[in-house]
Design an enzyme around this catalytic site. Structure first.
Site, PDB file in Angstrom:
ATOM      1  N   LYS A  76      68.747 -34.634  43.605  1.00 50.73           N
ATOM      2  CA  LYS A  76      68.801 -35.932  44.293  1.00 50.73           C
ATOM      3  C   LYS A  76      70.249 -36.427  44.343  1.00 50.73           C
ATOM      4  O   LYS A  76      71.021 -36.184  43.407  1.00 50.73           O
ATOM      5  CB  LYS A  76      67.893 -36.910  43.539  1.00 50.73           C
ATOM      6  CG  LYS A  76      67.693 -38.266  44.189  1.00 50.73           C
ATOM      7  CD  LYS A  76      66.657 -39.074  43.403  1.00 50.73           C
ATOM      8  CE  LYS A  76      66.494 -40.489  43.916  1.00 50.73           C
ATOM      9  NZ  LYS A  76      65.449 -41.238  43.176  1.00 50.73           N
ATOM     10  N   SER A 151      61.866 -43.277  46.040  1.00 51.29           N
ATOM     11  CA  SER A 151      63.154 -43.083  46.650  1.00 51.29           C
ATOM     12  C   SER A 151      63.596 -41.618  46.702  1.00 51.29           C
ATOM     13  O   SER A 151      64.550 -41.308  47.409  1.00 51.29           O
ATOM     14  CB  SER A 151      64.194 -43.887  45.865  1.00 51.29           C
ATOM     15  OG  SER A 151      64.297 -43.405  44.536  1.00 51.29           O
ATOM     16  N   SER A 175      59.425 -43.240  41.873  1.00 55.94           N
ATOM     17  CA  SER A 175      60.198 -42.508  42.887  1.00 55.94           C
ATOM     18  C   SER A 175      60.071 -40.996  42.857  1.00 55.94           C
ATOM     19  O   SER A 175      60.574 -40.332  43.754  1.00 55.94           O
ATOM     20  CB  SER A 175      61.673 -42.861  42.770  1.00 55.94           C
ATOM     21  OG  SER A 175      61.905 -44.067  43.429  1.00 55.94           O
TER      22      SER A 175
HETATM   23  N1  GLN Z   1      59.929 -48.140  44.707  1.00 59.13           N
HETATM   24  C1  GLN Z   1      60.464 -48.561  43.449  1.00 59.13           C
HETATM   25  C2  GLN Z   1      61.696 -49.397  43.660  1.00 59.13           C
HETATM   26  O1  GLN Z   1      62.007 -49.632  44.764  1.00 59.13           O
HETATM   27  C3  GLN Z   1      60.729 -47.372  42.602  1.00 59.13           C
HETATM   28  C4  GLN Z   1      62.051 -46.789  42.796  1.00 59.13           C
HETATM   29  C5  GLN Z   1      62.336 -45.715  41.807  1.00 59.13           C
HETATM   30  O2  GLN Z   1      61.476 -45.279  41.063  1.00 59.13           O
HETATM   31  N2  GLN Z   1      63.604 -45.340  41.761  1.00 59.13           N
HETATM   32  O3  GLN Z   1      62.337 -49.819  42.763  1.00 59.13           O
END
Ligand code: GLN
Length: 472
Positions: A76, A151, A175
């Site tokens: 990532k 994400s 994410s």
């Molecule tokens: N969707 C969650 C957020 O926006 C999780 C993001 C993540 O796990 N990095 O914070």
């Protein structure tokens, strides 16, 4: 040639049917040809990938075989890798080239993985749809009009499309698990402290964990085992010994599962997903497992707790991006103050700015007790309740997401709609527990559904054993 399991890939390597170089070339070729349509990768690492593959082939020729030999992977865009760019999907890191490598990434390399590229993600890992990256939205390989989730959507898309064998993502509130569910693959978030965060560009430090995406349950265990364990560079990383993560002698028939009635009664849950989940519970019972309905009083508090604490932590973590130390710097500022303000206003996207503002708001004196302090207490209550439930059953089980992958652009106008996407995935990181998503069949709309498991702290072996059993 693609393999769903590392065991099969290694058998093909051992028999001389393929080489790491051939696997890497095939992966690089597919990524280069297909990325323009999915936009899953921010960069392809041609030269370093070829050199790694050749080095692994020659090491193996000497008889030195390792756990991830020839496994093509992407990392990532929020993980650093010596001599390579990392952008966290943000303009503010434009031009940043890392002088060091994240511990988890180094462990992949030491185990023989071949890194094909860096995968696109929501800016600073904030999001559930992969639409906020400076590189543009990522598309779901199963339906390019839809999000792959976020994400870590680029990682999930690259694995689901078959360009690479596996990927690393990071999970703060879901994410890894939500994109895995949206793309029909496997994704795990280890226990907080199981994997070093050294070299992971921080979003919310008391939640963030690195974990794998794969096309099989066994590979989740194998990659997690490689990246886990003590690291002197991260004081929050546990020094507990790392057990074998896939213990085949464990009898899954002795496992018990608990699900929350509140999750099933949640109005956001798609009725077909609910029915598919209930059918799985019936099948588990019919196969002789103990499946219990449990009560959970905090479901509606989870998303608020998560967003108060993570924005507070993000506001502190992102203070370091000031135009002086890394990446992007605004042109023509006359004072230092103006340099900071303009760099941050121009360098951060809207969602990141919103979260920094929210975070500084909840930490402000006068509001601290009402928001941050309360959310900390509520986090503890959720931890206690969750641990109490996990003393009654081995695993908590639920659908991973309230619905299947949604259309790109559908949820971008109201951030609170997007925040509710995380309703079933934030409990595990609030409580610091290991969790994963595995495929749960296909919806009549043709899209995959995900099944979510949460285990006790540091009990990844049970988590992986159950996921292997549920995948059979
Ligand atoms: N969707 C969650 C957020 O926006 C999780 C993001 C993540 O796990 N990095 O914070």
């Amino acid at each position: 040639m693609t393999f769903d399991r590392i065991e099969d890939l290694h058998r093909a390597l051992d028999s001389g049917q393929v080489t790491c170089v051939a696997l890497a070339e095939e992966s690089l070729r597919r990524a280069a040809t297909e990325n323009p349509s999915l936009n899953a990768l921010a960069e392809i690492f041609d030269d370093s990938a070829r050199a790694q593959a050749a080095a692994v082939d020659s090491r193996r020729a000497q008889g030195d075989h390792r756990a991830l030999d020839g496994v093509t992977m992407v990392i990532k865009d929020n993980m650093v890798y010596t001599g390579h760019s990392s952008g966290a999907g943000s303009k503010i890191l434009t031009g940043f080239v890392s002088p060091y490598t994240a511990t988890a990434v180094q462990r992949l390399l030491d185990a023989g993985a071949v890194l094909i590229g860096r995968s696109s993600c929501d800016e600073f890992a904030m999001g559930s749809s992969n639409e906020t990256s400076v590189y543009g939205p990522v598309r779901n390989p199963l339906d390019p009009t839809r999000t792959p989730g976020g994400s870590s959507g680029g990682s999930a898309a690259a694995v689901a499309a078959g360009w690479v064998h596996a990927a690393l993502g990071s999970d703060t509130g879901g994410s890894i698990r939500q994109p895995a569910a949206f793309c029909g693959i496997y994704g795990a978030k280890p226990t907080y402290g199981r994997v070093s965060r050294y070299g992971l560009i921080a979003y919310a430090s008391s939640f963030d964990q690195i974990g794998p995406f794969t096309r099989s349950a066994r590979d989740l265990a194998r990659i997690t085992e490689v990246i886990s364990g003590a690291d002197a560079h991260d004081s929050t990383c546990s020094d507990r010994p790392v057990p074998p993560m896939m213990q085949s002698e464990r009898d899954p028939k002795t496992l018990s599962f608990g699900y929350y009635q509140e999750v099933l009664d949640n109005p956001a849950l798609d009725s077909e997903l609910r029915a598919a989940f209930m059918a799985r519970m019936d099948a588990l019972k019919a196969a002789g497992h103990r499946v219990e309905a449990l009560r959970f009083d905090y479901l509606d508090a989870l998303v608020p707790i998560y967003y108060i604490l993570t924005t507070a932590e993000a506001s502190a973590n992102l203070a370091r991006f000031d135009g002086v130390r890394y990446g992007f710097r605004t042109e023509g500022a006359k004072t230092l103050d103006e340099l900071y303000k303009r760099t941050r206003s121009e360098g951060f996207g809207t969602e990141v700015q919103r979260r920094i503002l929210l975070g500084t708001f909840v930490l402000r004196s006068g509001y601290f007790d009402a928001y941050y302090g309360q959310a900390q207490k509520a986090r503890r209550a959720v931890q206690d309740a969750t641990n109490a439930d996990l003393s009654k059953v081995d695993l908590l089980i639920s659908p991973t997401t309230p619905h299947t992958a949604f259309e790109l652009g559908r949820e971008t106008s109201d951030p609170t709609v997007m925040y509710l996407e995380d309703i079933f995935t934030v409990q595990a990181p609030i409580a610091g527990l290991p969790a994963l998503s595995l495929p749960m069949g296909t919806h009549t709309n043709g899209l995959p559904m995900g099944l979510h498991l949460t285990a006790k702290a540091f009990d990844e072996p049970t988590l992986f054993a159950a996921s292997a059993y549920l995948s059979e």
